[in-house]
Scaffold this motif. Sequence first.
Motif, PDB file in Angstrom:
ATOM      1  N   TYR A  33     -23.273 -87.711  11.284  1.00 45.08           N
ATOM      2  CA  TYR A  33     -24.698 -87.766  11.609  1.00 45.08           C
ATOM      3  C   TYR A  33     -24.917 -87.926  13.110  1.00 45.08           C
ATOM      4  CZ  TYR A  33     -24.815 -89.291   6.688  1.00 45.08           C
ATOM      5  OH  TYR A  33     -24.656 -89.384   5.327  1.00 45.08           O
ATOM      6  N   TYR A  35     -28.049 -89.654  15.298  1.00 45.99           N
ATOM      7  CA  TYR A  35     -29.315 -90.381  15.343  1.00 45.99           C
ATOM      8  C   TYR A  35     -29.756 -90.505  16.794  1.00 45.99           C
ATOM      9  CZ  TYR A  35     -29.165 -92.072  10.482  1.00 45.99           C
ATOM     10  OH  TYR A  35     -29.170 -92.167   9.108  1.00 45.99           O
ATOM     11  N   GLN A  37     -32.269 -92.901  19.396  1.00 44.93           N
ATOM     12  CA  GLN A  37     -33.013 -94.142  19.525  1.00 44.93           C
ATOM     13  C   GLN A  37     -33.742 -94.147  20.866  1.00 44.93           C
ATOM     14  OE1 GLN A  37     -30.824 -97.875  19.824  1.00 44.93           O
ATOM     15  NE2 GLN A  37     -32.458 -98.966  18.761  1.00 44.93           N
ATOM     16  N   LEU A  43     -33.763 -96.281  14.868  1.00 41.88           N
ATOM     17  CA  LEU A  43     -32.953 -95.058  14.913  1.00 41.88           C
ATOM     18  C   LEU A  43     -33.615 -93.980  14.069  1.00 41.88           C
ATOM     19  CD1 LEU A  43     -30.867 -97.378  15.642  1.00 41.88           C
ATOM     20  CD2 LEU A  43     -29.127 -95.764  14.876  1.00 41.88           C
ATOM     21  N   PHE A  88     -26.662 -91.628  18.848  1.00 38.08           N
ATOM     22  CA  PHE A  88     -25.586 -92.253  18.093  1.00 38.08           C
ATOM     23  C   PHE A  88     -24.941 -91.245  17.147  1.00 38.08           C
ATOM     24  CE2 PHE A  88     -26.041 -96.722  19.105  1.00 38.08           C
ATOM     25  CZ  PHE A  88     -27.355 -96.829  19.537  1.00 38.08           C
ATOM     26  N   PHE A 104     -21.200 -96.529  13.097  1.00 41.54           N
ATOM     27  CA  PHE A 104     -21.804 -95.921  14.272  1.00 41.54           C
ATOM     28  C   PHE A 104     -20.918 -96.047  15.502  1.00 41.54           C
ATOM     29  CE2 PHE A 104     -26.157 -94.912  13.108  1.00 41.54           C
ATOM     30  CZ  PHE A 104     -26.315 -95.604  11.922  1.00 41.54           C
ATOM     31  N   LYS A 106     -21.049 -96.425  19.756  1.00 44.33           N
ATOM     32  CA  LYS A 106     -21.840 -97.331  20.574  1.00 44.33           C
ATOM     33  C   LYS A 106     -23.029 -96.635  21.228  1.00 44.33           C
ATOM     34  CE  LYS A 106     -18.964-101.314  21.407  1.00 44.33           C
ATOM     35  NZ  LYS A 106     -18.350-101.242  20.120  1.00 44.33           N
TER      36      LYS A 106
END
Lengths: 114, 115
Positions: A33, A35, A37, A43, A88, A104, A106
């Motif tokens: 995935y 994401y 932010q 997220l 992420f 995840f 960092k």
Amino acid sequence: GEDVEQSLFLSVREGDSSVINCTYTDSSSTYLYWYKQEPGAGLQLLTYIFSNMDMKQDQRLTVLLNKKDKHLSLRIADTQTGDSAIYFCAESLRSGGGADGLTFGKGTHLIIQP
Amino acid sequence: DAGVIQSPRHEVTEMGQEVTLRCKPISGHNSLFWYRQTMMRGLELLIYFNNNVPIDDSGMPEDRFSAKMPNASFSTLKIQPSEPRDSAVYFCASRYRGVPGNTIYFGEGSWLTVV
């Protein structure tokens, strides 16, 4: 165990393409995935790719998966100031019926230069 | 549809006080996750529930942390007593287990500062 690695920062010029890279260690990952932010926010899922795929494209986003090298990348075409955020990479280890949480990286801070 | 709803959005509390964070998952979702985000450690999974049952709490830092899910539409994460090192953003997330992608949807987070 599982580990997801990303570079901490990426700086690109507005209008250029951004390529954010990620490596993971568990070859049994079924989904990977990306994401996003933004500051002060949660997220937001951008896209995901199933492990039997090599590439997935969604408008300005292109995800490439190299399963042999356990390498995932996110390309953002025509990067805009609104793309400035932390990105992420994450992996999920179980197939459909499983429910393990995602692991995840960092996060990579994408910095857009005018 | 409403997303994952968390409260409070921001909390400042004194060391030693009890903190309760609340979460309402997306309606129909059957898995719920609590994550903690800090600069040093990034995103850490604390605990997750399937069908309101805690499945894995190995990420819970210590006995001061506890989480409950009394029904499908509500969960709490409690810290008692709180310490300055608990300062972080706590995210609740949910998903419908078993659909392609197994996508997890996050709330906006609860920003906790313990002084």
